[in-house]
Design a protein around this motif. Structure first.
Motif, PDB file in Angstrom:
ATOM      1  N   TYR A 164       5.354 -35.476   5.562  1.00  0.00           N
ATOM      2  CA  TYR A 164       6.777 -35.170   5.400  1.00  0.00           C
ATOM      3  C   TYR A 164       7.390 -36.040   4.311  1.00  0.00           C
ATOM      4  N   ASP A 165       8.513 -35.575   3.793  1.00  0.00           N
ATOM      5  CA  ASP A 165       9.201 -36.287   2.724  1.00  0.00           C
ATOM      6  C   ASP A 165       9.589 -37.691   3.196  1.00  0.00           C
ATOM      7  N   PRO A 166       9.109 -38.750   2.520  1.00  0.00           N
ATOM      8  CA  PRO A 166       9.383 -40.116   2.978  1.00  0.00           C
ATOM      9  C   PRO A 166      10.866 -40.471   2.979  1.00  0.00           C
ATOM     10  N   LEU A 167      11.637 -39.892   2.070  1.00  0.00           N
ATOM     11  CA  LEU A 167      13.074 -40.180   2.050  1.00  0.00           C
ATOM     12  C   LEU A 167      13.742 -39.648   3.310  1.00  0.00           C
ATOM     13  N   LYS A 168      13.407 -38.398   3.686  1.00  0.00           N
ATOM     14  CA  LYS A 168      13.987 -37.818   4.897  1.00  0.00           C
ATOM     15  C   LYS A 168      13.529 -38.600   6.132  1.00  0.00           C
ATOM     16  N   THR A 169      12.251 -39.000   6.143  1.00  0.00           N
ATOM     17  CA  THR A 169      11.732 -39.761   7.277  1.00  0.00           C
ATOM     18  C   THR A 169      12.453 -41.100   7.397  1.00  0.00           C
ATOM     19  N   THR A 170      12.726 -41.730   6.267  1.00  0.00           N
ATOM     20  CA  THR A 170      13.466 -43.006   6.276  1.00  0.00           C
ATOM     21  C   THR A 170      14.883 -42.807   6.784  1.00  0.00           C
ATOM     22  N   MET A 171      15.526 -41.715   6.361  1.00  0.00           N
ATOM     23  CA  MET A 171      16.881 -41.419   6.833  1.00  0.00           C
ATOM     24  C   MET A 171      16.888 -41.191   8.345  1.00  0.00           C
ATOM     25  N   LEU A 172      15.882 -40.459   8.837  1.00  0.00           N
ATOM     26  CA  LEU A 172      15.775 -40.223  10.275  1.00  0.00           C
ATOM     27  C   LEU A 172      15.568 -41.539  11.016  1.00  0.00           C
ATOM     28  N   ALA A 173      14.712 -42.405  10.476  1.00  0.00           N
ATOM     29  CA  ALA A 173      14.466 -43.708  11.110  1.00  0.00           C
ATOM     30  C   ALA A 173      15.745 -44.544  11.175  1.00  0.00           C
ATOM     31  N   TYR A 207      11.952 -29.014   7.871  1.00  0.00           N
ATOM     32  CA  TYR A 207      12.069 -27.880   6.958  1.00  0.00           C
ATOM     33  C   TYR A 207      11.871 -28.281   5.498  1.00  0.00           C
ATOM     34  N   ASP A 208      12.182 -29.533   5.163  1.00  0.00           N
ATOM     35  CA  ASP A 208      12.011 -29.982   3.778  1.00  0.00           C
ATOM     36  C   ASP A 208      10.578 -30.482   3.598  1.00  0.00           C
ATOM     37  N   CYS A 209       9.646 -29.559   3.783  1.00  0.00           N
ATOM     38  CA  CYS A 209       8.229 -29.903   3.771  1.00  0.00           C
ATOM     39  C   CYS A 209       7.461 -28.744   3.149  1.00  0.00           C
ATOM     40  N   ASP A 210       6.889 -28.957   1.960  1.00  0.00           N
ATOM     41  CA  ASP A 210       6.199 -27.877   1.252  1.00  0.00           C
ATOM     42  C   ASP A 210       5.036 -27.321   2.061  1.00  0.00           C
ATOM     43  N   GLU A 211       4.312 -28.205   2.777  1.00  0.00           N
ATOM     44  CA  GLU A 211       3.166 -27.730   3.559  1.00  0.00           C
ATOM     45  C   GLU A 211       3.605 -26.712   4.599  1.00  0.00           C
TER      46      GLU A 211
END
Length: 339
Positions: A164-173, A207-211
C-alpha cells in the motif's frame, strides 16, 4: 459494561476492547509474573495466545472502542510468537507495522512484515505472528460484514500480500495514534465521528493501491456493487428509494440487481434498512435535542415511525428513546468524570 455497552451494534461484532482493560502494561507486575499477567489480560480476553522464552515479557497494549471498530496500540520489547486459532468471529484485523526488528505472518499467506507495512487478516483464519525483537503495531478490529459494505473487493486484500501507498499508511497510523491518545471515556457522538474518520482513511488507503485496482475487474459484479452502494448512500434520505429506481440509475435490470446482492447474502432493501438505521443511531446519539426521534427517522427516509422504532429495537436491542436516554446519561457521567 453498562446496559447495551453502546447497544452500539447489538447483533453485530463485540469488539475486543469491550472485554479488555483500556491499558495493559506488564511492567506493573514483578518480572517473574509478567508473561502470566499478559496472558490473563490479553489472551483470555481476545484469544491471541502468546509464546515467549522468558517470563519477563515486556509489553504495553492500549485499547479504545469506537462505534464501528476498535483501535489497539501494541508495543512489545520481547521476542515472541502470537497465535490465533480459527474462530467464527466476524472480525477483520488491519495491522500497521510501525516498527519491528524482524516479523513474519504465517497463515493463509506467508510473508515478511516490513516496517511501515499494512496487512489485513481475519479471525476465522488461523495465523501466527512471529517477532524476532522489539515491535510496535497499530491495529484496527472491524466486523468483516461492515468492511464489505465499504470495500467491494475486500476478500482480495485478505487473501493476498499487497503493498500500500506508504504516505496513506503513515496518515492512517497518525490518525490511530491520535485515537489512542484521547480519553477512552468520551461522548458517543465523538466516538461515532472518530470511527468514521478511521474507516474512511482505511478505505482511502485500500483504494489508492494499483495492485488492487489492476486486479479488480472494472465491469465485474464487485465493481457494480460498489457503485450501487455509493448511489444508495447518496439517496438514503429518499423514501422512494427502491430496486426499480436503483436499477434504472445503474443501467441494469432489477433481476440482475437482486442477483448481485444475493451473492453477498443480503438484499438491496436489507442493505438500505441497515444503512438508514445506522445514520439514525448516529444522529440520535448527538447532543443536540432540537430534533425529535421521529424527525430523525423521516430525515433518513423512513415514513412510518412505528416501523422505524421496531426496526431500531431489532437491530440495536433497545428502543430509540431508551438509546438516546442511555447515551445522554453516559455522556454526562463521562463529562463529570473528566472534570
Amino acid at each position: 459494561m453498562q446496559k447495551n455497552a453502546i447497544a452500539t451494534q447489538a447483533g453485530q461484532q463485540q469488539f475486543l476492547t469491550e472485554r479488555m482493560l483500556s491499558m495493559v502494561d506488564s511492567q506493573q507486575v514483578p518480572e517473574a509474573n509478567r508473561l502470566d499477567y499478559w496472558k490473563n489480560h490479553v489472551h483470555s480476553a481476545n484469544g491471541l495466545k502468546i509464546e515467549c522464552a522468558t517470563n519477563n515479557f515486556v509489553g504495553v497494549m492500549t485499547n479504545r472502542t469506537l462505534s464501528n471498530c476498535s483501535v489497539h496500540g501494541v508495543k512489545i520489547q520481547t521476542p515472541h510468537r502470537a497465535i490465533r486459532e480459527s474462530t467464527t468471529q466476524d472480525l477483520c484485523f488491519v495491522n500497521v507495522q510501525v516498527r519491528n526488528e524482524g516479523a513474519r505472518f504465517n497463515g493463509n499467506r506467508e510473508f515478511s512484515m516490513q516496517q511501515g507495512s499494512l496487512i489485513l487478516y481475519e479471525a476465522c483464519e488461523a495465523y501466527e505472528l512471529d517477532f524476532d525483537g522489539a515491535s510496535e503495531s497499530l491495529v484496527i478490529a472491524i466486523a468483516k460484514s461492515d468492511l464489505e459494505k465499504r470495500v467491494a473487493n475486500i476478500q482480495m486484500h485478505l487473501d493476498e500480500a499487497i503493498t500500500y501507498d506508504p504516505l496513506k499508511t503513515t496518515m492512517l497510523a497518525g490518525l490511530l495514534r491520535g485515537v489512542l491518545s484521547i480519553n477512552g471515556e468520551t461522548r458517543q457522538a465523538v466516538k461515532d465521528g472518530l470511527s468514521e474518520a478511521v474507516l474512511n482513511m482505511l478505505v482511502a488507503t485500500l483504494y489508492d493501491c494499483d495492485e488492487a485496482v489492476l486486479k479488480t475487474p472494472t465491469n465485474g459484479s464487485a465493481a457494480i456493487l460498489q457503485r450501487i452502494k455509493s448511489f444508495i448512500n447518496t439517496h438514503l434520505d429518499n423514501p422512494d428509494l427502491n430496486p426499480v429506481m436503483t436499477a434504472e440509475a445503474m443501467g441494469i435490470t432489477v433481476s440482475y440487481l437482486h442477483k448481485i446482492f444475493l451473492q453477498n447474502n443480503t438484499t438491496l432493501m436489507q442493505f438500505v434498512l441497515a444503512e438508514r438505521l445506522e445514520r439514525c443511531r448516529r444522529d440520535i446519539a448527538k447532543g443536540d435535542r432540537a430534533d425529535g426521534i421521529s424527525q430523525i427517522a423521516y430525515r433518513w427516509g423512513f415514513n412510518d415511525a412505528s416501523h422505524f422504532s421496531r426496526s431500531f429495537r431489532k437491530r440495536f436491542g433497545t428502543s430509540p428513546r431508551d438509546y438516546r436516554a442511555d447515551v445522554f446519561a453516559r455522556d454526562l457521567s463521562k463529562l463529570a468524570a473528566n472534570h
